[in-house]
Design an enzyme around this catalytic site. Structure first.
Site, mmCIF file in Angstrom:
data_model
loop_
_atom_site.group_PDB
_atom_site.id
_atom_site.type_symbol
_atom_site.label_atom_id
_atom_site.label_comp_id
_atom_site.label_asym_id
_atom_site.label_seq_id
_atom_site.Cartn_x
_atom_site.Cartn_y
_atom_site.Cartn_z
ATOM 1 N N TRP A 194 68.879 27.052 29.214
ATOM 2 C CA TRP A 194 69.885 26.182 28.614
ATOM 3 C C TRP A 194 69.258 25.192 27.661
ATOM 4 C CZ3 TRP A 194 73.966 28.722 28.657
ATOM 5 C CH2 TRP A 194 74.396 29.429 29.794
ATOM 6 N N ASP B 184 72.194 17.086 29.179
ATOM 7 C CA ASP B 184 73.103 18.136 29.632
ATOM 8 C C ASP B 184 73.061 18.110 31.160
ATOM 9 O OD1 ASP B 184 74.339 20.475 30.430
ATOM 10 O OD2 ASP B 184 73.024 21.821 29.302
ATOM 11 N N LYS C 50 80.809 23.912 36.722
ATOM 12 C CA LYS C 50 79.714 23.983 37.678
ATOM 13 C C LYS C 50 80.000 23.104 38.892
ATOM 14 C CE LYS C 50 77.247 26.813 35.152
ATOM 15 N NZ LYS C 50 76.690 26.346 33.904
HETATM 16 C C1 LIG Z 1 76.230 26.837 32.528
HETATM 17 C C2 LIG Z 1 75.406 25.898 31.753
HETATM 18 C C3 LIG Z 1 75.567 25.751 30.364
HETATM 19 C C4 LIG Z 1 76.546 26.564 29.560
HETATM 20 O O1 LIG Z 1 77.805 26.143 29.850
HETATM 21 P P1 LIG Z 1 79.118 26.715 29.140
HETATM 22 O O2 LIG Z 1 80.141 25.754 29.614
HETATM 23 O O3 LIG Z 1 79.299 28.113 29.658
HETATM 24 O O4 LIG Z 1 78.914 26.696 27.681
HETATM 25 C C5 LIG Z 1 74.790 24.809 29.719
HETATM 26 N N1 LIG Z 1 73.894 24.062 30.390
HETATM 27 C C6 LIG Z 1 73.711 24.186 31.721
HETATM 28 C C7 LIG Z 1 72.710 23.319 32.408
HETATM 29 C C8 LIG Z 1 74.469 25.105 32.437
HETATM 30 O O5 LIG Z 1 74.283 25.219 33.767
#
Ligand SMILES: *Cc1c(COP(=O)(O)O)cnc(C)c1O
Length: 355
Positions: free
Chosen positions: A98, A166, A190
């Site tokens: 990511w 993030d 998540k």
């Molecule tokens: C799942 C995830 C993403 C991507 O997320 P989307 O909402 O599918 O774009 C980005 N960063 C992390 C840390 C993730 O776990």
């Protein structure tokens, strides 16, 4: 009932599923799926969702909470565009898939990007420490929890540059000092709600300061903040269910209590991984994630038998990400310790029969 160890979209409390299902059938006489986002009933939902995020994370005055779309994947671009200043320079910490994607997107919008630390040398099995940060950066970006590799920053990463994070896979799993960040973003699916919404927590000072010549309206956080997440049609159902989940979180002791439960779940599973002779964890112990626990079977141990056993125990979502293999137990807030115990019992039984 299945034990859902999936990495996302994730398990939510059964109570939240029930309330969300009720609202699909009847939300003040309409379905939540058909209600106007401009209706007074939904405006109240959006306001409550914003307020509950602030309450759950103790968000200080001077920050805006936004529910947008595009996932954390669009967050990679939105964060770079909104944080870009005179230097157009940023530092990124590369801790896996990511963060690598965040790096790629930031470069694509013209950030002069410096990878200030990386754990790629050891297959992203640890969190880099003790590195230098140049003084001329517009911002520093990192990924607090690495969903695929199972590593997690233990505490907040310190820097004098504005900090962007993030937090997709560990937000609301423990307390966080929001005042240290200029911008936090997280896909809802998540640990917050169903797929569809993406949460942004942004310091108001950040808004409107971008030097990017390219700034489509949807990517400009200033416009969204001025319209309280209602610049265009928001992801109504995802925001509603996220709001229900935040109510549930706060009613159950908030992020502090969630942290205690998550730590107990992590301790239970990691101790089995460490003590069971047929399994091992690839991640450096001090950098282990309580959200996504990665582990492997020793060479020669019969994986088909283990896979059959956990399937029969009604466990789902345990396969490692397709890019790394092995196993990954995602243990977001709503997964109970009883489900973790079921997995641990399967591991013990497997080793008793095959060890
Ligand atoms: C799942 C995830 C993403 C991507 O997320 P989307 O909402 O599918 O774009 C980005 N960063 C992390 C840390 C993730 O776990």
């Amino acid at each position: 009932m299945k034990h859902n160890f999936g990495a996302g979209p994730c398990i939510l409390p059964q109570e939240v599923f029930g309330q969300a299902a009720d609202a699909v059938k009847d939300f003040n006489g309409l379905s939540i799926l058909e209600v106007s986002h401009r209706s007074a009933d939904f405006v109240k939902v959006m306001e409550e969702a914003h307020e509950l995020v602030k309450k759950a994370l103790n968000v200080p005055v001077g920050y805006s909470v936004l529910f947008l779309q595009g996932g954390a994947s669009l967050g990679f671009t939105i964060s770079a565009l909104n944080m870009m200043r005179e230097n157009k320079k940023a530092g990124y910490i590369n801790t896996g898939t990511w963060s690598s994607k965040a790096i790629k997107e930031a470069k694509s919008v013209g950030i002069d990007l410096n990878v200030i630390a990386s754990s790629e040398d050891k297959g992203f099995t640890y969190i880099p420490k003790g590195f230098d940060i140049p003084s001329d950066l517009d911002y520093v970006h990192y990924t607090s929890n690495n969903t695929i590799y199972g590593t997690q920053f233990n505490g907040i990463f310190e820097t004098s540059a504005p900090l962007v994070c993030d937090m997709s896979s560990d937000i609301f799993s423990k307390s966080v000092d929001v005042s240290k960040f200029d911008l936090i973003y997280a896909g809802a699916q998540k640990n917050l709600g169903p797929a569809g919404a993406t949460l942004y927590i942004v310091k108001d000072d950040v808004l409107g300061k971008s030097t990017s010549p390219f700034m489509p309206s949807y990517l400009n956080l200033k416009g969204h903040a001025e319209k309280d997440s209602m610049m265009n049609t928001p992801p109504v159902f995802s925001v509603y269910a996220s709001m229900l989940n935040l109510r549930h979180l706060i009613a159950n002791g908030g992020v502090e209590a969630a942290d205690i439960r998550n730590t107990a779940k992590g301790d239970l599973l990691y101790s089995e991984i460490d003590n069971n002779p047929l399994f091992f964890g690839p991640v450096a112990k001090e950098d282990r994630s309580n959200m996504n626990v990665t582990f492997l079977l020793n060479d020669g141990a019969p994986s088909q038998i283990f896979d059959k056993m956990w399937n029969e125990a009604n466990i789902v979502g345990l396969k490692g990400h397709r890019s790394v293999g092995g196993y990954r137990a995602s243990m977001y807030n709503a997964l109970t310790i009883d489900s973790v115990q079921v997995l641990v019992d399967v591991m013990k039984e497997f080793t008793r029969k095959n060890g």
